[in-house]
Design a protein around this motif. Structure first.
Motif, short mmCIF file in Angstrom:
data_model
loop_
_atom_site.label_atom_id
_atom_site.label_comp_id
_atom_site.label_asym_id
_atom_site.label_seq_id
_atom_site.Cartn_x
_atom_site.Cartn_y
_atom_site.Cartn_z
N ASP A 124 -0.48 -24.88 -7.45
CA ASP A 124 -0.81 -23.71 -7.95
C ASP A 124 0.41 -22.99 -8.46
O ASP A 124 1.05 -22.59 -7.42
CB ASP A 124 -1.56 -23.08 -6.97
N SER A 126 -0.01 -20.09 -10.18
CA SER A 126 -0.38 -18.78 -10.68
C SER A 126 0.37 -17.75 -10.38
O SER A 126 0.08 -16.65 -10.95
CB SER A 126 -2.03 -18.69 -10.57
N GLU A 203 -3.71 -22.43 -11.77
CA GLU A 203 -4.06 -22.88 -10.54
C GLU A 203 -3.86 -24.30 -10.15
O GLU A 203 -4.03 -24.66 -8.93
CB GLU A 203 -5.55 -22.27 -10.13
N ARG A 204 -4.16 -25.15 -11.31
CA ARG A 204 -4.04 -26.61 -10.84
C ARG A 204 -3.44 -27.42 -11.97
O ARG A 204 -4.11 -27.79 -12.88
CB ARG A 204 -5.61 -27.18 -10.64
#
Length: 249
Positions: A124, A126, A203-204
């Motif tokens: 992650d 972000s 996020e991934r």
């Protein structure tokens, strides 16, 4: 360590981390914005987690290698005993009979999928602004401007690749830290720029890698790129890239 052993070790670590988050109720904490290292390339185990490919896989004639470099003169300035090195020959030709059918001029590497019993390990990013890469540029100068950084996410379209050209300041074989804003990556698919430019699914993050795209600009020659680490940060630190002997007193 075998593939099965690495798979089981990752699974156990994911279970431990998940249990610890529940015990400490870390989900209620603010996400960390501190700098973080995502990938290192300093040991045989690190090198085993790297996947490579080149146009020879489809009929081209380029070569690709990713190895552990333990040469002291290459690593002393960053206090490492070993770093990764991505190298080979970039060639634009293809094997006989495949002219006009396949395109030469490609080589690249990325981290392998980190599979566990609970799904793939992803990152992650972000809450961070920059991707950071510590790199050492070598090889034929003709290849220096044809490197790209690639990110694959765990988004709905698996063939999407987020890409950004690598811009180097040093040409003397020394190490430098390169900062790329995540918002500057562009969406590509099957090697072409996608018309629909949507926001990256930060996020991934599934994999991060580097490719040399000689075929796009007609570049050929022996290439070499040292790599120490890949990380994330919110601060862009401008460093003096000159050698110490070049600096004024």
């Amino acid at each position: 360590m075998s593939l099965i052993s690495r798979y089981l070790n990752r699974s156990v670590q994911v279970l431990k981390d998940s249990t610890m988050r529940v015990v400490l109720m870390k989900g209620a904490d603010d996400p960390s914005v501190a700098p973080r290292t995502l990938l290192t390339f300093n040991s045989p185990e690190d090198i085993n987690e790297v996947a490579t490919g080149c146009d020879a896989d489809i009929g081209g004639t380029s070569t690709v290698h990713f190895e552990l470099n333990q040469t002291e003169k290459d690593n002393k300035s960053i206090a490492r005993q070993a770093t990764g090195v991505f190298w080979g020959d970039m060639r634009l030709g293809v094997k006989a009979g495949l002219e006009g059918k396949v395109r030469g001029g490609y080589a690249g590497f990325r981290n392998k999928r980190r599979q566990t019993l609970f799904g793939d390990i992803t990152e992650d990013v972000s809450h961070h602004k920059y991707l950071t890469l510590r790199l050492r540029l070598g090889g034929d100068p003709a290849t220096h401007n044809a490197y790209f950084c690639n990110i694959q996410t765990d988004g709905p379209i698996e063939t999407d690749l987020w890409q950004h050209r690598l811009f180097f300041k040093r040409r003397d074989g020394g190490w430098e830290d390169i900062y790329i804003p995540f918002d500057s990556f562009v969406r590509t698919n099957s090697g072409e720029l996608s018309e629909a430019q949507i926001e990256m699914y930060k996020e991934r993050i599934r994999s991060i890698g580097i490719s040399l795209l000689g075929g796009m600009s007609g570049v050929a020659g022996r290439y070499e790129l040292g790599i120490d680490s890949i990380g994330i940060t919110n601060e862009h630190i401008e460093a003096d890239t000159r050698d110490e002997k070049e600096k004024l007193p």
